[in-house]
Design a protein around this motif. Structure first.
Motif, PDB file in Angstrom:
ATOM      1  N   ASN A  31       0.795  -1.227   0.000  1.00 44.47           N
ATOM      2  CA  ASN A  31       0.000   0.000   0.000  1.00 44.47           C
ATOM      3  C   ASN A  31       0.828   1.278   0.000  1.00 44.47           C
ATOM      4  OD1 ASN A  31      -3.026  -0.659   0.233  1.00 44.47           O
ATOM      5  ND2 ASN A  31      -2.092  -2.066   1.707  1.00 44.47           N
ATOM      6  N   ASN A  32       2.107   1.152  -0.345  1.00 47.74           N
ATOM      7  CA  ASN A  32       2.978   2.326  -0.401  1.00 47.74           C
ATOM      8  C   ASN A  32       3.992   2.188  -1.533  1.00 47.74           C
ATOM      9  OD1 ASN A  32       2.013   3.824   2.034  1.00 47.74           O
ATOM     10  ND2 ASN A  32       2.680   1.948   3.071  1.00 47.74           N
ATOM     11  N   TYR A  33       4.735   3.251  -1.759  1.00 44.25           N
ATOM     12  CA  TYR A  33       5.691   3.255  -2.844  1.00 44.25           C
ATOM     13  C   TYR A  33       7.042   2.706  -2.371  1.00 44.25           C
ATOM     14  CZ  TYR A  33       2.446   6.135  -5.525  1.00 44.25           C
ATOM     15  OH  TYR A  33       1.346   6.595  -6.210  1.00 44.25           O
ATOM     16  N   SER A  35      11.344   2.398  -2.931  1.00 42.91           N
ATOM     17  CA  SER A  35      12.574   3.026  -3.407  1.00 42.91           C
ATOM     18  C   SER A  35      13.703   2.010  -3.332  1.00 42.91           C
ATOM     19  CB  SER A  35      12.920   4.266  -2.574  1.00 42.91           C
ATOM     20  OG  SER A  35      12.974   3.953  -1.193  1.00 42.91           O
ATOM     21  N   TYR A  37      18.200   1.710  -3.245  1.00 41.78           N
ATOM     22  CA  TYR A  37      19.447   2.405  -2.956  1.00 41.78           C
ATOM     23  C   TYR A  37      20.629   1.515  -3.310  1.00 41.78           C
ATOM     24  CZ  TYR A  37      16.077   5.067  -0.317  1.00 41.78           C
ATOM     25  OH  TYR A  37      14.962   5.793   0.036  1.00 41.78           O
ATOM     26  N   TYR A  50      12.914   5.734  -7.111  1.00 40.32           N
ATOM     27  CA  TYR A  50      11.913   6.191  -6.161  1.00 40.32           C
ATOM     28  C   TYR A  50      10.532   6.059  -6.804  1.00 40.32           C
ATOM     29  CZ  TYR A  50      11.779  10.616  -8.759  1.00 40.32           C
ATOM     30  OH  TYR A  50      11.650  11.575  -9.728  1.00 40.32           O
ATOM     31  N   ASP A  51       9.515   6.137  -5.984  1.00 38.74           N
ATOM     32  CA  ASP A  51       8.130   5.998  -6.480  1.00 38.74           C
ATOM     33  C   ASP A  51       7.964   4.752  -7.361  1.00 38.74           C
ATOM     34  OD1 ASP A  51       7.291   9.560  -6.921  1.00 38.74           O
ATOM     35  OD2 ASP A  51       7.755   8.345  -5.158  1.00 38.74           O
ATOM     36  N   LYS A  54      10.766   5.327 -10.787  1.00 39.79           N
ATOM     37  CA  LYS A  54      11.338   6.569 -11.305  1.00 39.79           C
ATOM     38  C   LYS A  54      12.828   6.650 -10.969  1.00 39.79           C
ATOM     39  CE  LYS A  54       6.981   9.076 -10.935  1.00 39.79           C
ATOM     40  NZ  LYS A  54       6.267  10.186 -10.282  1.00 39.79           N
ATOM     41  N   TRP A  92       7.481   2.712   3.091  1.00 44.24           N
ATOM     42  CA  TRP A  92       6.836   3.209   4.307  1.00 44.24           C
ATOM     43  C   TRP A  92       5.952   2.106   4.845  1.00 44.24           C
ATOM     44  CZ3 TRP A  92       8.148   7.055   7.223  1.00 44.24           C
ATOM     45  CH2 TRP A  92       7.257   7.600   8.163  1.00 44.24           C
ATOM     46  N   LEU A  96       3.790   3.735  10.688  1.00 43.67           N
ATOM     47  CA  LEU A  96       4.278   5.116  10.532  1.00 43.67           C
ATOM     48  C   LEU A  96       5.780   5.175  10.671  1.00 43.67           C
ATOM     49  CD1 LEU A  96       1.539   7.189  12.388  1.00 43.67           C
ATOM     50  CD2 LEU A  96       1.661   6.516   9.972  1.00 43.67           C
ATOM     51  N   SER A  97       6.434   4.271   9.974  1.00 39.51           N
ATOM     52  CA  SER A  97       7.887   4.246  10.002  1.00 39.51           C
ATOM     53  C   SER A  97       8.436   3.830   8.647  1.00 39.51           C
ATOM     54  CB  SER A  97       8.378   3.297  11.092  1.00 39.51           C
ATOM     55  OG  SER A  97       7.869   2.007  10.909  1.00 39.51           O
ATOM     56  N   ALA A  98       9.644   4.306   8.376  1.00 40.56           N
ATOM     57  CA  ALA A  98      10.339   3.888   7.164  1.00 40.56           C
ATOM     58  C   ALA A  98      10.949   2.515   7.404  1.00 40.56           C
ATOM     59  CB  ALA A  98      11.422   4.889   6.798  1.00 40.56           C
ATOM     60  N   PHE A 100      13.612  -0.595   5.619  1.00 40.21           N
ATOM     61  CA  PHE A 100      14.568  -1.016   4.609  1.00 40.21           C
ATOM     62  C   PHE A 100      14.626  -2.533   4.573  1.00 40.21           C
ATOM     63  CE2 PHE A 100      16.402   2.971   3.440  1.00 40.21           C
ATOM     64  CZ  PHE A 100      16.445   3.755   4.575  1.00 40.21           C
TER      65      PHE A 100
ATOM     66  N   TRP B  49      16.451   2.651   9.832  1.00 39.15           N
ATOM     67  CA  TRP B  49      15.927   4.004   9.980  1.00 39.15           C
ATOM     68  C   TRP B  49      15.672   4.286  11.469  1.00 39.15           C
ATOM     69  CZ3 TRP B  49      10.697   5.256  11.407  1.00 39.15           C
ATOM     70  CH2 TRP B  49      10.368   6.623  11.277  1.00 39.15           C
ATOM     71  N   ALA B 107      -2.355   6.387  -4.111  1.00 41.63           N
ATOM     72  CA  ALA B 107      -1.944   4.983  -4.074  1.00 41.63           C
ATOM     73  C   ALA B 107      -1.036   4.646  -2.902  1.00 41.63           C
ATOM     74  CB  ALA B 107      -1.254   4.617  -5.381  1.00 41.63           C
ATOM     75  N   GLY B 108      -0.865   5.576  -1.974  1.00 38.36           N
ATOM     76  CA  GLY B 108      -0.060   5.279  -0.805  1.00 38.36           C
ATOM     77  C   GLY B 108       0.930   6.366  -0.470  1.00 38.36           C
ATOM     78  N   THR B 109       1.774   6.084   0.509  1.00 39.42           N
ATOM     79  CA  THR B 109       2.767   7.062   0.961  1.00 39.42           C
ATOM     80  C   THR B 109       4.060   6.917   0.168  1.00 39.42           C
ATOM     81  OG1 THR B 109       1.865   7.132   3.197  1.00 39.42           O
ATOM     82  CG2 THR B 109       4.147   7.830   2.916  1.00 39.42           C
ATOM     83  N   TYR B 112      11.152   8.470   0.629  1.00 35.13           N
ATOM     84  CA  TYR B 112      12.470   8.032   0.208  1.00 35.13           C
ATOM     85  C   TYR B 112      13.510   9.062   0.631  1.00 35.13           C
ATOM     86  CZ  TYR B 112      11.294  11.091  -3.748  1.00 35.13           C
ATOM     87  OH  TYR B 112      10.889  12.140  -4.525  1.00 35.13           O
TER      88      TYR B 112
END
Lengths: 109, 126
Positions: A31-33, A35, A37, A50-51, A54, A92, A96-98, A100, B49, B107-109, B112
């Motif tokens: 449910n999120n994008y 990325s 690295y 990203y996204d 992209k 994400w 509510l946290s990033a 990896f 993170w 579509a979400g959060t 990056y």
């Protein structure tokens, strides 16, 4: 323990193509994008994708990203020895946290 | 070109508080849509993170570290800082600061990290 699962290592010959997977859940990738690295030895990570798909300015189109459901994939074509690095996916999470992935070491044979 | 630079002690004693500052140059820390984050990497391990802050002071923290972490921002100095309390050897890592692009789409959060500092090694040892 990462919430995103990556293979510890992948390898391929110069000029070939390689893919690196990143598996998550509906709480994060679903449910999120996403990325990606690249971390060359002894350096800071660098944003590649990203996204979901992209590329930042300056990143060659040999690098591509895709997402399907709760998984994502990084593709690298025309492998070069300079691509040897650790690769991390990120996203994400509903907590509510990033987050990896654990990282994948790419070896160019 | 945006640049970030971490600074702070490279050695911290167990049970004490780790303090680091990230100085941002080439851009304003008060830019909208951007948070400013801390990420760490123990030797030979992956990225973790720690948390991120908006120029207004709004924060997100890693739930596993939240009880020990405080991130603050000083817009007048274009800096943000990390404090990690009650450190142990497990907190030994390279600490990176980074710009955290964060937005909510249909579509979400989207989240990056597009600009990173070079990183600073912090060792926890007596």
């Amino acid at each position: 323990q990462s919430v995103l699962t990556q293979p510890p290592s992948v390898s391929a010959a110069p000029g070939q193509k390689v893919t690196i997977s990143c598996s998550g859940s509906s709480s994060n990738i679903g449910n999120n994008y996403v990325s990606w690295y690249q971390q060359l030895p002894g350096t800071a990570p660098k944003l590649l994708i990203y996204d979901n798909n992209k590329r930042p300015s300056g990143i060659p189109d040999r690098f591509s990203g895709s997402k399907s459901g709760t998984s994502a994939t990084l593709g690298i074509t025309g492998l070069q020895t300079g691509d040897e690095a650790d690769y991390y996916c990120g996203t994400w999470d509903s907590s509510l946290s990033a987050a990896f992935g654990g990282g994948t070491k790419l070896t160019v044979l | 070109q945006l640049q970030l630079q971490e600074s702070g002690p490279g050695l911290v004693k167990p049970s004490e508080t780790l303090s680091l500052t990230c100085t941002v140059s080439g851009g304003s820390i008060s830019s909208s849509s951007y948070y400013w984050g801390w990420i760490r990497q123990p030797p030979g391990k992956g990225l973790e993170w720690i948390g991120s802050i908006y120029y207004s002071g709004s924060t997100y923290y890693n739930p596993s570290l939240k009880s020990r972490v405080t991130i603050s921002v000083d817009t007048s100095k274009n800096q943000f800082s990390l404090k990690l309390s009650s450190v142990t050897a497990a907190d030994t890592a390279v600490y990176y600061c980074a710009r955290h692009d964060h937005s909510i789409a249909v579509a979400g959060t989207k989240a990056y990290f597009d600009y990173w500092g070079q990183g600073t090694l912090v060792t926890v040892s007596s």
